[in-house]
Scaffold this motif. Structure first.
Motif, PDB file in Angstrom:
ATOM      1  N   ALA A   1       0.835  -1.203   0.000  1.00 29.13           N
ATOM      2  CA  ALA A   1       0.000   0.000   0.000  1.00 29.13           C
ATOM      3  C   ALA A   1       0.870   1.254   0.000  1.00 29.13           C
ATOM      4  CB  ALA A   1      -0.942  -0.005   1.202  1.00 29.13           C
ATOM      5  N   ARG A   2       1.948   1.219   0.765  1.00 25.90           N
ATOM      6  CA  ARG A   2       2.861   2.372   0.827  1.00 25.90           C
ATOM      7  C   ARG A   2       3.502   2.621  -0.541  1.00 25.90           C
ATOM      8  NH1 ARG A   2       4.944   4.038   5.547  1.00 25.90           N
ATOM      9  NH2 ARG A   2       4.888   1.947   6.427  1.00 25.90           N
ATOM     10  N   THR A   3       4.030   1.580  -1.158  1.00 24.70           N
ATOM     11  CA  THR A   3       4.710   1.752  -2.444  1.00 24.70           C
ATOM     12  C   THR A   3       3.733   2.095  -3.569  1.00 24.70           C
ATOM     13  OG1 THR A   3       4.670  -0.624  -2.934  1.00 24.70           O
ATOM     14  CG2 THR A   3       6.626   0.237  -1.811  1.00 24.70           C
ATOM     15  N   GLN A   4       2.465   1.741  -3.396  1.00 29.55           N
ATOM     16  CA  GLN A   4       1.448   2.071  -4.398  1.00 29.55           C
ATOM     17  C   GLN A   4       0.886   3.482  -4.206  1.00 29.55           C
ATOM     18  OE1 GLN A   4      -1.217  -1.239  -3.814  1.00 29.55           O
ATOM     19  NE2 GLN A   4       0.160  -2.649  -4.856  1.00 29.55           N
ATOM     20  N   GLY A   5       1.388   4.203  -3.202  1.00 25.03           N
ATOM     21  CA  GLY A   5       0.989   5.581  -2.999  1.00 25.03           C
ATOM     22  C   GLY A   5      -0.353   5.777  -2.310  1.00 25.03           C
ATOM     23  N   ARG A   6      -0.814   4.763  -1.592  1.00 21.90           N
ATOM     24  CA  ARG A   6      -2.087   4.887  -0.866  1.00 21.90           C
ATOM     25  C   ARG A   6      -1.917   5.825   0.331  1.00 21.90           C
ATOM     26  NH1 ARG A   6      -4.236   2.208  -4.961  1.00 21.90           N
ATOM     27  NH2 ARG A   6      -3.540   0.065  -5.120  1.00 21.90           N
ATOM     28  N   LYS A   7      -3.031   6.303   0.869  1.00 22.54           N
ATOM     29  CA  LYS A   7      -3.010   7.113   2.087  1.00 22.54           C
ATOM     30  C   LYS A   7      -2.762   6.234   3.307  1.00 22.54           C
ATOM     31  CE  LYS A   7      -6.025  10.870   0.597  1.00 22.54           C
ATOM     32  NZ  LYS A   7      -7.319  11.552   0.815  1.00 22.54           N
ATOM     33  N   GLY A   8      -3.156   4.965   3.204  1.00 26.30           N
ATOM     34  CA  GLY A   8      -2.979   4.036   4.306  1.00 26.30           C
ATOM     35  C   GLY A   8      -3.903   2.850   4.173  1.00 26.30           C
ATOM     36  N   LEU A   9      -4.126   2.172   5.307  1.00 23.05           N
ATOM     37  CA  LEU A   9      -4.960   0.978   5.348  1.00 23.05           C
ATOM     38  C   LEU A   9      -6.010   1.116   6.436  1.00 23.05           C
ATOM     39  CD1 LEU A   9      -1.730   0.051   4.999  1.00 23.05           C
ATOM     40  CD2 LEU A   9      -2.844  -2.117   4.571  1.00 23.05           C
ATOM     41  N   VAL A  10      -7.142   0.452   6.226  1.00 21.62           N
ATOM     42  CA  VAL A  10      -8.239   0.452   7.189  1.00 21.62           C
ATOM     43  C   VAL A  10      -8.694  -0.988   7.379  1.00 21.62           C
ATOM     44  CG1 VAL A  10     -10.592   1.261   7.670  1.00 21.62           C
ATOM     45  CG2 VAL A  10      -8.989   2.750   6.453  1.00 21.62           C
ATOM     46  N   LEU A  11      -8.956  -1.359   8.620  1.00 24.34           N
ATOM     47  CA  LEU A  11      -9.514  -2.678   8.920  1.00 24.34           C
ATOM     48  C   LEU A  11     -10.476  -2.553  10.089  1.00 24.34           C
ATOM     49  CD1 LEU A  11      -8.024  -3.747  11.730  1.00 24.34           C
ATOM     50  CD2 LEU A  11      -6.171  -4.235  10.159  1.00 24.34           C
ATOM     51  N   THR A  12     -11.238  -3.588  10.298  1.00 29.15           N
ATOM     52  CA  THR A  12     -12.080  -3.661  11.494  1.00 29.15           C
ATOM     53  C   THR A  12     -11.691  -4.908  12.265  1.00 29.15           C
ATOM     54  OG1 THR A  12     -13.862  -4.842  10.348  1.00 29.15           O
ATOM     55  CG2 THR A  12     -14.031  -2.424  10.466  1.00 29.15           C
TER      56      THR A  12
ATOM     57  N   ASN B   1     -23.311  -9.651  12.555  1.00 31.39           N
ATOM     58  CA  ASN B   1     -23.969  -9.263  13.815  1.00 31.39           C
ATOM     59  C   ASN B   1     -22.974  -9.172  14.973  1.00 31.39           C
ATOM     60  OD1 ASN B   1     -26.616  -9.062  12.695  1.00 31.39           O
ATOM     61  ND2 ASN B   1     -26.693 -11.299  12.697  1.00 31.39           N
ATOM     62  N   VAL B   2     -21.810  -8.572  14.677  1.00 28.76           N
ATOM     63  CA  VAL B   2     -20.734  -8.434  15.651  1.00 28.76           C
ATOM     64  C   VAL B   2     -20.388  -6.955  15.779  1.00 28.76           C
ATOM     65  CG1 VAL B   2     -18.306  -9.007  16.086  1.00 28.76           C
ATOM     66  CG2 VAL B   2     -19.811 -10.709  15.092  1.00 28.76           C
ATOM     67  N   VAL B   3     -19.904  -6.540  16.948  1.00 30.20           N
ATOM     68  CA  VAL B   3     -19.397  -5.184  17.139  1.00 30.20           C
ATOM     69  C   VAL B   3     -17.940  -5.173  16.685  1.00 30.20           C
ATOM     70  CG1 VAL B   3     -18.847  -3.380  18.819  1.00 30.20           C
ATOM     71  CG2 VAL B   3     -20.970  -4.699  19.043  1.00 30.20           C
ATOM     72  N   TRP B   4     -17.631  -4.276  15.773  1.00 29.08           N
ATOM     73  CA  TRP B   4     -16.291  -4.153  15.209  1.00 29.08           C
ATOM     74  C   TRP B   4     -15.719  -2.786  15.533  1.00 29.08           C
ATOM     75  CZ3 TRP B   4     -14.458  -8.518  13.044  1.00 29.08           C
ATOM     76  CH2 TRP B   4     -15.378  -9.460  12.590  1.00 29.08           C
ATOM     77  N   ASN B   5     -14.423  -2.723  15.719  1.00 28.12           N
ATOM     78  CA  ASN B   5     -13.701  -1.466  15.888  1.00 28.12           C
ATOM     79  C   ASN B   5     -12.998  -1.148  14.576  1.00 28.12           C
ATOM     80  OD1 ASN B   5     -13.857  -1.077  18.950  1.00 28.12           O
ATOM     81  ND2 ASN B   5     -13.184  -3.187  18.722  1.00 28.12           N
ATOM     82  N   GLN B   6     -13.103   0.102  14.141  1.00 31.97           N
ATOM     83  CA  GLN B   6     -12.377   0.490  12.929  1.00 31.97           C
ATOM     84  C   GLN B   6     -10.998   0.987  13.324  1.00 31.97           C
ATOM     85  OE1 GLN B   6     -13.989   2.165   9.226  1.00 31.97           O
ATOM     86  NE2 GLN B   6     -12.928   4.059   9.829  1.00 31.97           N
ATOM     87  N   MET B   7      -9.994   0.468  12.629  1.00 30.98           N
ATOM     88  CA  MET B   7      -8.612   0.857  12.868  1.00 30.98           C
ATOM     89  C   MET B   7      -7.991   1.335  11.574  1.00 30.98           C
ATOM     90  SD  MET B   7      -7.361  -1.832  15.758  1.00 30.98           S
ATOM     91  CE  MET B   7      -6.087  -0.719  16.310  1.00 30.98           C
ATOM     92  N   ARG B   8      -7.138   2.364  11.678  1.00 31.35           N
ATOM     93  CA  ARG B   8      -6.548   2.984  10.497  1.00 31.35           C
ATOM     94  C   ARG B   8      -5.037   3.184  10.710  1.00 31.35           C
ATOM     95  NH1 ARG B   8      -9.206   5.903   6.755  1.00 31.35           N
ATOM     96  NH2 ARG B   8     -10.999   5.978   8.177  1.00 31.35           N
TER      97      ARG B   8
END
Length: 160
Positions: A113-124, A150-157
């Protein structure tokens, strides 16, 4: 261990690993993986021991800043030139856990992602994994809009 990106020929093994790692309500189906692979196979990082798939990380790329449930279901939302690498799954079959394999793949996804010039990554993730992803630089943004499975997820960036 061999690491490579996926092809459609990997779909059976990918679906089998997913089934071992997630409850049925949260796991993607083989058909969903076929759709994902047809749109963004280069965003599946696979680790093999010999011919056996033991771990994988996958996700799509988008300009949308937040991970939504629609992204799991609609592979056509992938935009190869998007700003954010979404991570849908970090999977390692149980007998191979605690050896750093998932972390190695996650680092590969981050570097790509870094080498492709993305702003970053996001996951839950679930509460119990917040500390794990924090080790890679992900910051918890709180409870996600996602109600996948039907689960509670946290978003992380992770922002570059």
């Amino acid at each position: 261990m061999q690491i490579r990106t996926a092809t459609l020929a990997d779909v059976d093994q990918i679906a089998a690993v997913e089934k071992e790692c997630f409850p049925e309500a949260e796991a993607a189906t083989e058909e969903e993986f076929e759709q994902r692979l047809s749109h963004y196979a280069d965003h599946f990082w696979l680790m093999f021991e010999g011919e056996k798939l033991i771990s994988f990380v996958d996700g799509m790329v988008t300009d949308e800043p937040n991970l939504t449930d629609e992204m799991y279901e609609n592979a056509t939302m992938h935009n190869e030139n998007g700003a954010w690498q979404m991570i849908f799954g970090v999977n390692t079959i149980p007998e191979y856990r605690k050896h750093g394999y998932a972390g190695e793949l996650l680092n590969r996804a981050i570097e790509n992602a870094r080498t492709q010039g993305r702003k970053g990554l996001v996951l839950t993730c679930k509460d119990r994994l917040i500390h794990y992803y924090a080790k890679f630089g992900f910051v918890n943004e709180g409870v996600s809009e996602s109600v996948h499975g039907n689960v509670v997820w946290n978003q992380m960036r992770l922002t570059f």
